[in-house]
Design an enzyme around this catalytic site. Sequence first.
Site, PDB file in Angstrom:
ATOM      1  N   TYR A  47      54.391  13.009  43.318  1.00  0.00           N
ATOM      2  CA  TYR A  47      54.515  14.209  42.486  1.00  0.00           C
ATOM      3  C   TYR A  47      54.738  13.787  41.050  1.00  0.00           C
ATOM      4  CZ  TYR A  47      56.436  18.826  41.041  1.00  0.00           C
ATOM      5  OH  TYR A  47      56.686  20.022  40.418  1.00  0.00           O
ATOM      6  N   LYS A  74      50.230  15.043  43.712  1.00  0.00           N
ATOM      7  CA  LYS A  74      50.209  16.330  43.008  1.00  0.00           C
ATOM      8  C   LYS A  74      50.422  16.043  41.534  1.00  0.00           C
ATOM      9  CE  LYS A  74      53.045  20.438  42.165  1.00  0.00           C
ATOM     10  NZ  LYS A  74      54.329  21.110  42.476  1.00  0.00           N
ATOM     11  N   ILE A 107      49.302  23.022  44.724  1.00  0.00           N
ATOM     12  CA  ILE A 107      50.639  23.515  45.065  1.00  0.00           C
ATOM     13  C   ILE A 107      50.977  24.529  43.981  1.00  0.00           C
ATOM     14  CG2 ILE A 107      53.067  22.914  45.333  1.00  0.00           C
ATOM     15  CD1 ILE A 107      52.166  20.244  46.499  1.00  0.00           C
TER      16      ILE A 107
END
Length: 300
Positions: free
Chosen positions: A137, A165, A209
């Site tokens: 992330y 992500k 997301i």
Amino acid sequence: MKTVDIKGIIPAIVTPMNEDETVNEQELRNQVNRQIEAGIHGIFPFGTNGEAYILSEDEKIRILEIVVEETKGRVPVYAGTGCISTKDTIRLSKRAQEAGADILSIITPSFAAASQEELYQHYKTVAEAVDMPIVLYNIPARTGNALAPYTVKRLSKIKNIIGVKDSSGNFDNILQYIEATREREDFKVLSGNDSLILWTLLAGGAGGIAGCANVYPEVMVSIYENFVAGKVEEARTAQDSIRTLRKCFRHGNPNTIVKTAVNLLGHPVGKCRAPFNYVPEACIEELKVVLEENRLAGMR
């Protein structure tokens, strides 16, 4: 290790709060079912929009237990287990595994500046300690540390690191992640910026997301579903439709504004925890106008 197909729209679900700032467990269950009924492809509690930064470790695990229980295996559950230290990240990751998470989303360490080698060793050590799929992330504006594309490439060679992500807001960074990991077919790149989901899909990414899915889950799902059905213009219409909501983010913390919008839609998710709970009246009035216009346009 679990095998999980990372794809589609994964809501970074808000954490409903009571007036005393405790977690509203029943409303959390309601929001889980609302998202699943809208067709989402995974669910991500205590991410950035879930206020992970202000929840205790025990609260995170309780939230995860509720989400896993309410999801009942219908979609994969992502758990944000990144901490500042490698040791703490491993501990929380193991607790999340015991609580039933399907995938770990691990944010970069924050506050202290980390070199790319330190970031590589951090993720490598965690991956070796936890037999679970991991999604990296990257959100440098919040953590102060950015995962360089060549570091993501190195990490993609570790079997249970299966995706990344990117919430940098820099589309070229997403492109470089995709290019750097192309040789591994099962490694997936997700957009953490809701306005870039379609463009990430077009470039070879797997989805996003999405914080805006808290407000418009069906619209966000339609971006992905139209794309995979070859209906790119319909996907673009859905992608463009969230622009007016996202323009409201200029008034303050996006997490707080998203939660305010969910409340205005009639879902009692409460405020964000103090001090991150102030929304100017001008923002509230603008949100009311935007939500009504979008309601009339059929957005849900």
